[in-house]
Design a protein around this motif. Structure first.
Motif, mmCIF file in Angstrom:
data_model
loop_
_atom_site.group_PDB
_atom_site.id
_atom_site.type_symbol
_atom_site.label_atom_id
_atom_site.label_comp_id
_atom_site.label_asym_id
_atom_site.label_seq_id
_atom_site.Cartn_x
_atom_site.Cartn_y
_atom_site.Cartn_z
ATOM 1 N N SER A 93 -12.319 6.875 26.205
ATOM 2 C CA SER A 93 -13.058 7.446 27.322
ATOM 3 C C SER A 93 -14.398 6.761 27.485
ATOM 4 N N ALA A 94 -14.875 6.132 26.414
ATOM 5 C CA ALA A 94 -16.170 5.452 26.492
ATOM 6 C C ALA A 94 -16.043 4.036 27.009
ATOM 7 N N LEU A 95 -14.813 3.550 27.085
ATOM 8 C CA LEU A 95 -14.629 2.186 27.550
ATOM 9 C C LEU A 95 -14.721 2.143 29.061
ATOM 10 N N GLY A 98 -11.291 2.483 32.404
ATOM 11 C CA GLY A 98 -10.122 3.330 32.281
ATOM 12 C C GLY A 98 -9.227 3.039 31.089
ATOM 13 N N ALA A 99 -9.403 1.872 30.476
ATOM 14 C CA ALA A 99 -8.656 1.579 29.241
ATOM 15 C C ALA A 99 -7.159 1.754 29.394
ATOM 16 N N ARG A 100 -6.617 1.424 30.562
ATOM 17 C CA ARG A 100 -5.186 1.652 30.806
ATOM 18 C C ARG A 100 -4.317 0.884 29.824
ATOM 19 N N TRP A 101 -4.681 -0.393 29.592
ATOM 20 C CA TRP A 101 -3.876 -1.204 28.692
ATOM 21 C C TRP A 101 -4.010 -0.747 27.256
ATOM 22 N N HIS A 102 -5.252 -0.358 26.887
ATOM 23 C CA HIS A 102 -5.444 0.172 25.534
ATOM 24 C C HIS A 102 -4.522 1.364 25.313
ATOM 25 N N ARG A 103 -4.545 2.271 26.275
ATOM 26 C CA ARG A 103 -3.770 3.493 26.103
ATOM 27 C C ARG A 103 -2.286 3.204 26.068
#
Lengths: 293, 278, 419
Positions: A93-95, A98-103
């Motif tokens: 959430s701090a990235l 949206g950090a879609r790929w991370h998630r």
């Protein structure tokens, strides 16, 4: 009936119907069977024994040991899943962006069928072909790849088999927590920041309380699932060595399917259900702390 | 979040930490993929190697030539999609009233719904088998969908309840003051705000069905066999075809990766009180 | 009159239609389908009866068959089951005694006939049989350097092991550090700690009248033969250190893999593995086979056969029995499948001299040995193994237990289960 009551009942009806049909009969039968001495493949031949199955289950050393191991396993797994998953959600959430790929990459473990995941971890941990130990030896953390016998050391095997579970389900915790974090109204956080609260205070006093329901659900769902785990551990060790990794649901499976003892297995199943319900209720009241309508 | 100059360092730290965490979880999956790309004889080497010594597609070829796997894929996909749809359909409205219109009956209902999840599936397998057999739904898609829903709907119910809990009552009250009926308020005001929660719930419902094994084993025969059963068959009494199994598992995870990516788009921050005042 | 004619015509059409469309459903495990596919095709060609296979993972056969029986009606007409389940399902399957003609009886190893008989009924027809035999690295055993060294050290020639002592000697001989890093990386053999069947074979080799139970159902697990066999079983691990240490993690797959990866010089393993050695494995072309070891009672093994049974609730019993009779008469057709196993002596001997089937002769010798016996046909067999036998073996493998004590404890547990 008021309009509101009718609305509530209509919204509940489909779920009540489906779950009633699919839940009531199997669970009802389970509880019913627990009062009989009956063989799994000949359910029509049964003998009423009242609470004898429960007494047998509660006084059996095997059952008690598997219950203890289940507790060890569940707490260990739940602790790490929660720690890693929640931290992951916070990090995501701090990235920016949206950090879609991370998630999505973090969710890769979820996409592996438990049978394959169990075998995968078996092949990571077992001696001779287990690459984990070779990696650890290379890094200098252990002296020699045979130093730790993850799956054949009776003292640690119950924890070793949980690695696969932790790997598989941390992303559940992460994704659900993330969705929960996203649901925290931004205005509230803004208002708190304007009032001078730093990031930590905002988290503690605004975010965390609003996350209570989500946290409660994660604990209930994952806690029960961890206690129920069967396939994953079975694939890795079949409950060995010498039952050191046998958890409660395995004990039930053995009794019911392999030994054909449906009565006692049903009693164990019912006991499990009761304990889980109590724990869930406790989690609900203490963590969720539902607001009153 | 503000970006004061001092926070740039923490941004770097956060990014690194996130990357480390994500990669460490990805490593076993990559190992799975690497194994699938090794020649079949090398998959259980002693001592083991992480990367293939020589890249080989023989495992994938063997899996794709199988006559049962493609059909099983289609079965799995159909069942998973239908289970997700059905579970959401029954769980979302129920979760909404359980939280927004809390009564004793709704709380009891929540606890009752949890019951299926709280019993080891092996205890429910045979009764479910008998139930579906008596209504003639064995080895059918609807039958398996019902069985999966019995496991997935409670999860959906719980998750959606947690998300709905965060919706302030004012939102619905404002909508009703504007003239909406309860149902309209639900559909037009509340639901759009919940897309993130619904997406996450849909994802886990889908995955619950996608990877489910025991019910699929007991309740299907050749016609509707799902992929997890076919994949498990690679582990036969006569030997484990680990290379083929990993290849099948990799292929089987691809649809879920696509579904996950698609649903992830929906999980963004949404709820603001501004919407109430709006 | 017209009505009667009409009804008869209808009946005839129905009979004709159903006769043409008759299908039997066979529940099998993956390997089982492979071995019976060719037979099924020939059967359909000759009789017009369709054969549909439902393939499930190993445990699925047991789980599904149990669920079907419990529900009172079966969708399957033939089920191919592992011998360990014979006692469990005996009361729910048809008596197939009529299929056991003299010709059939003569063609089957006695142990397979014995295992088919439960409670006076012949409950199933053997479909294929398997047993452990000795696998060894031909290339190492034929090497002059090795032969000389062994002769010098042990005083007798290096050849495929026949006795327990030879097994231990050769295992010790081959255990070595091949890459000079100070750690042993090649072992004489392996010891399996996750299953107890291999130990059971040694029990029979030692002359015990039965494994765990004798023919009257008395518990004999603590007799002298069991004790000697257990001491021998743990010796390579506890005394000689000629096996990889992680015995609790070694099951069939791991043992097989160790051998295929060129890490062990010998293994006792199920015969089918010979034909399934991957062509590109390190040991392909270097594998030799020999009959199972001999103890005081000679060669003995515990076979792992599978049986075709007909559930009593099947709707097509006659067609099912026809199929089973056909299958045993054409038993050799299964040998062409990758698994390459059969049940009848004639099937095996017809292939024994063909290249690539060198394992059939040792297998036949092992299956036909007088001391070879099946596992006890007791309904509670699975429970006995899980609760008493396997834990006893695993406790012995800790090398810290007294073998006699361990077996005595096991006896008590088993008696508790049986009463």
């Amino acid at each position: 009936m008021s309009g509101e009551d009718r609305f509530v009942l209509c919204m509940l009806a489909p779920a009540a119907l489906i779950l009633g049909l699919l839940v009531a009969y199997p669970v009802g039968l389970l509880i019913f069977d627990s009062f009989f001495k009956v063989d799994t493949i000949t359910p029509q031949i049964r003998e009423w024994v009242g609470l004898q199955n429960y007494v047998d289950a509660l006084t059996s050393k095997r059952v008690a040991e598997s219950a203890l191991r289940t507790v060890q396993y569940s707490i260990f797994a739940l602790f790490f899943e929660f720690a890693f998953g929640f931290c992951a959600a916070l990090l995501f959430s701090a990235l920016a962006g949206g950090a879609r790929w991370h998630r999505t990459i973090f969710a890769l473990p979820l996409m592996v069928p438990p049978i394959v995941a169990g075998l995968l971890w078996r092949f990571l941990l077992v001696g001779n072909i287990g690459i984990l130990n070779y990696g650890l030896a290379r890094l200098g953390l252990i002296s020699d790849p045979n130093a730790i016998a993850w799956l054949s050391n009776e003292d640690i095997v119950i924890y070793s088999v949980s690695f696969a579970d932790i790997w598989l389900t941390t992303s559940f915790v992460a994704l659900v927590s993330y969705a929960g974090l996203m649901n925290v109204p931004k205005d509230l956080l803004e208002a708190a920041r304007i009032d001078g609260a730093n990031a930590f205070k905002r988290f503690w006093h605004v975010t965390l309380p609003l996350m209570r329901p989500v946290i409660a659900v994660i604990v209930i769902v994952r806690g029960v699932d961890a206690a129920k785990t069967f396939d994953l551990i079975w694939i890795q060790t079949q409950g060995g060595p010498r039952h050191a990794s046998e958890v409660f649901s395995m004990n039930i499976y053995q009794r019911m399917v392999r030994f054909g003892d449906l009565g006692e297995a049903s009693a164990s199943g019912t006991l499990f259900l009761i304990v889980m319900m109590l724990l869930a209720a406790a989690a609900y009241w203490k963590i969720w702390r539902p607001a009153h309508a | 979040m503000h970006r004061a100059p001092r926070l740039d360092i923490s941004a770097v730290l956060i990014n690194t930490a996130a990357l480390v965490l994500v990669l460490s979880y990805a490593v076993p999956y990559i190992y799975l993929l690497m194994t699938a790309l090794k020649p079949a004889a090398d998959v259980q080497q002693i001592p083991p190697s992480f990367f293939p010594a020589v890249l080989s597609l023989e495992n994938f070829r063997e899996v794709l030539q199988s006559s049962t796997l493609p059909r099983a894929f289609v079965s799995s996909l159909t069942v998973a999609v239908l289970t997700t749809a059905l579970s959401l359909l029954v769980a979302v409205p129920a979760a909404y009233v359980a939280t927004q219109y809390r009564r004793r009956i709704t709380t009891l209902f929540l606890l009752f719904a949890l019951v299926t999840r709280m019993v080891p599936s092996v205890s429910l397998g045979v009764p479910l088998f008998q139930l579906l057999k008596s209504i003639g739904l064995l080895d059918t898609i609807p039958g398996l969908v019902l069985a999966h829903t019995s496991a997935a709907a409670p999860l959906a119910l719980l998750l959606m309840s947690a998300f709905f809990e965060g919706v302030p009552k004012e939102l619905e009250e404002a909508a009703r003051m504007d003239g909406c009926t309860r149902l309209q308020a639900f559909r037009k005001i509340i639901l759009p705000v919940m897309t993130g929660g619904i997406a996450v719930t849909a994802l886990f419902t889908f995955i619950t069905s996608w990877n489910e094994f025991l019910y699929a084993l007991l309740l299907t025969s050749e016609a509707t066999k799902t992929a997890p059963i076919v994949i498990a068959e690679y582990n036969s009494v006569y030997g484990l075809a680990w290379g083929a199994m990993t290849a099948a598992a990799v292929l089987y995870s691809l649809p879920v990766i696509i579904v996950t990516l698609a649903l992830q788009k929906q999980i963004v921050g949404g709820l603001t009180f501004g919407a109430v005042k709006g | 009159m017209k009505k009667l004619l009409g009804a008869s015509a209808l009946a005839l059409i129905c009979i004709a239609a159903s006769a043409k469309a008759e299908t039997i459903n066979v529940l099998v495990e993956g390997g089982g389908e492979m071995l019976q596919k060719a037979v099924a095709q020939k059967f359909t060609a000759e009789t017009g009866i369709e054969v549909k296979f439902t393939v499930v993972p190993y445990q699925g056969v047991f789980d599904k068959f149990s669920a079907e029986i419990a529900s009172g009606s079966s969708a399957f007409d033939v089920v191919t089951i592992d011998v360990v389940w014979n006692a469990k399902f005996a009361n729910h399957v048809e008596d197939l005694s009529t299929l056991f003609t003299d010709a059939v009886r003569k063609d089957l190893p006695p142990v397979l006939l014995a295992d088919a008989k439960v409670g006076g009924k012949m409950i199933g027809m053997p479909t294929w049989a398997n047993a452990e035999i000795v696998f060894y690295r031909k290339d190492l055993f034929d090497k002059p350097g090795e032969k000389e060294a062994f002769q010098a050290k042990y005083g007798y020639p290096l050849a495929p092991p026949k006795t327990w002592q030879q097994w231990r000697d050769m295992a010790k001989f081959f255990t070595r550090d091949t890459d000079g890093d100070g750690k042993v990386d090649f072992w004489g053999t392996d010891t399996i700690g996750t299953f107890s069947e291999e130990w059971m074979a040694h029990v029979l080799q030692a002359g015990s009248p039965g494994v765990i139970l004798d023919h009257d159902g008395k518990v004999i697990i603590d007799n002298e033969a069991h004790k000697k066999a257990l001491e021998f079983y743990i010796a390579p691990h506890c005394a000689d250190h000629s096996v990889p240490e992680n015995v609790n993690e070694i099951g069939w797959g791991e043992a097989q893999n160790l051998f295929y990866q060129g890490k062990t010089a010998m293994m006792k393993f199920w015969a089918h593995a010979y034909k399934m050695t991957p062509a590109d494995s390190k040991v392909s072309g270097k594998v030799g086979v020999a009959p199972m070891l001999a103890g005081d009672a000679g060669i003995a093994a515990v076979p792992g056969p599978w049986y075709n049974v007909v559930p009593s609730t099947s709707q097509h019993k006659d067609a099912a029995k026809k199929f089973i009779a056909f299958a045993i008469a054409n038993n050799a057709l299964g040998i062409e499948a990758p698994l390459g196993l059969a049940a009848t002596n004639s099937a095996y001997s017809s292939y024994a001299s063909k290249p690539g089937y060198e394992h059939f002769t040792p297998l036949l010798e092992t299956l036909g040995a007088p001391a070879t016996q099946g596992r006890p046909m007791n309904e509670k067999y699975q429970e006995i193994v899980d609760e008493a036998v396997l834990p006893a073996v695993q406790e012995a493998l800790t090398c810290k237990a007294d073998v006699g004590e361990v077996l005595k404890e096991a006896k008590e547990t088993i008696e508790g289960i049986l009463n």
